[in-house]
Design a protein around this motif. Structure first.
Motif, PDB file in Angstrom:
ATOM      1  N   TRP A 165      10.808  -2.931  -4.419  1.00  0.00           N
ATOM      2  CA  TRP A 165      10.533  -4.348  -4.658  1.00  0.00           C
ATOM      3  C   TRP A 165       9.987  -4.651  -6.049  1.00  0.00           C
ATOM      4  O   TRP A 165      10.011  -5.802  -6.467  1.00  0.00           O
ATOM      5  N   GLN A 166       9.525  -3.674  -6.774  1.00  0.00           N
ATOM      6  CA  GLN A 166       9.046  -3.922  -8.143  1.00  0.00           C
ATOM      7  C   GLN A 166      10.189  -3.647  -9.113  1.00  0.00           C
ATOM      8  O   GLN A 166      10.669  -2.522  -9.200  1.00  0.00           O
ATOM      9  N   LEU A 219       0.801  -1.226   0.000  1.00  0.00           N
ATOM     10  CA  LEU A 219       0.000   0.000   0.000  1.00  0.00           C
ATOM     11  C   LEU A 219       0.836   1.279   0.000  1.00  0.00           C
ATOM     12  O   LEU A 219       0.281   2.369  -0.159  1.00  0.00           O
ATOM     13  N   ASP A 220       2.144   1.174   0.164  1.00  0.00           N
ATOM     14  CA  ASP A 220       3.010   2.355   0.200  1.00  0.00           C
ATOM     15  C   ASP A 220       3.628   2.590  -1.176  1.00  0.00           C
ATOM     16  O   ASP A 220       4.689   2.061  -1.507  1.00  0.00           O
ATOM     17  N   ALA A 221       2.964   3.415  -1.982  1.00  0.00           N
ATOM     18  CA  ALA A 221       3.417   3.675  -3.354  1.00  0.00           C
ATOM     19  C   ALA A 221       4.803   4.306  -3.392  1.00  0.00           C
ATOM     20  O   ALA A 221       5.544   4.112  -4.356  1.00  0.00           O
ATOM     21  N   SER A 222       5.175   5.015  -2.344  1.00  0.00           N
ATOM     22  CA  SER A 222       6.490   5.664  -2.320  1.00  0.00           C
ATOM     23  C   SER A 222       7.624   4.643  -2.236  1.00  0.00           C
ATOM     24  O   SER A 222       8.775   4.971  -2.507  1.00  0.00           O
ATOM     25  N   LEU A 226       7.726 -10.568  -6.329  1.00  0.00           N
ATOM     26  CA  LEU A 226       7.331 -11.303  -5.123  1.00  0.00           C
ATOM     27  C   LEU A 226       8.539 -11.732  -4.301  1.00  0.00           C
ATOM     28  O   LEU A 226       8.497 -11.696  -3.069  1.00  0.00           O
ATOM     29  N   ASP A 227       9.613 -12.141  -4.970  1.00  0.00           N
ATOM     30  CA  ASP A 227      10.836 -12.493  -4.241  1.00  0.00           C
ATOM     31  C   ASP A 227      11.344 -11.298  -3.447  1.00  0.00           C
ATOM     32  O   ASP A 227      11.672 -11.413  -2.265  1.00  0.00           O
ATOM     33  N   ARG A 228      11.410 -10.143  -4.089  1.00  0.00           N
ATOM     34  CA  ARG A 228      11.904  -8.936  -3.422  1.00  0.00           C
ATOM     35  C   ARG A 228      10.962  -8.485  -2.305  1.00  0.00           C
ATOM     36  O   ARG A 228      11.412  -8.085  -1.231  1.00  0.00           O
ATOM     37  N   LEU A 229       9.674  -8.537  -2.570  1.00  0.00           N
ATOM     38  CA  LEU A 229       8.684  -8.118  -1.575  1.00  0.00           C
ATOM     39  C   LEU A 229       8.758  -8.985  -0.326  1.00  0.00           C
ATOM     40  O   LEU A 229       8.794  -8.469   0.798  1.00  0.00           O
TER      41      LEU A 229
END
Length: 159
Positions: A39-40, A31-34, A141-144
């Motif tokens: 992670w993306q 939820l934190d767009a900043s 997903l790995d990074r997140l």
């Protein structure tokens, strides 16, 4: 019944990962767009709230195959367990994340729904797009999950 020419085919790309942390740690990152750039894999910059809500629009830039592309994500739903957004970055996609508690860990699911390009080269482009989205989704997903686990293990959760 014959297949119609130049009618886009919808395809779905899905992946899931397990994170050894509480679901709220993962959801905070979703939820934190900043912090999406953390992670993306292809997002270079974002302009949006620290906690997105239904109706918010996050603008940004991505690096897709070496090309800088402007994009936007319109927040469609923010259920207690995730996020659903309409994303336009070269192609239009419906992207959703769901986080589910599983004993002392959580399952993070991501789904991308989009249309394959049409026309003579559409099959080839669709094949390449699907592969690219699948790889991008797995990396995200790995990074997140690694980011959420690291913050959970230190006991320090940035807000």
């Amino acid at each position: 019944m014959p297949q119609l020419q130049n009618v886009p085919a919808t395809f779905v790309v899905g992946a899931e990962r397990v994170a050894k942390c509480e679901p709220d740690v993962v959801i905070r990152h979703l939820l934190d767009a900043s912090r999406w750039t953390e992670w993306q894999p292809e997002i270079v910059s974002t302009v949006g709230p620290e906690r997105v809500q239904v109706g918010d629009v996050v603008h940004g830039h991505a690096d897709l195959l070496g090309f800088g592309v402007a994009g936007r994500a319109a927040i469609h739903e923010v259920p207690d367990d995730g996020l659903v957004e309409d994303v336009l970055v070269g192609v239009r996609m419906r992207v959703s994340y769901q986080v589910e508690q599983r004993r002392d860990e959580c399952l993070v699911r991501a789904t991308i729904v989009t249309e394959a390009p049409t026309g003579i080269s559409g099959r080839v482009l669709g094949f390449l797009l699907k592969r690219r989205l699948r790889r991008m989704q797995r990396t995200a997903l790995d990074r997140l999950t690694r980011l959420a686990e690291a913050q959970s293990s230190t006991g320090i959760i940035e807000q």
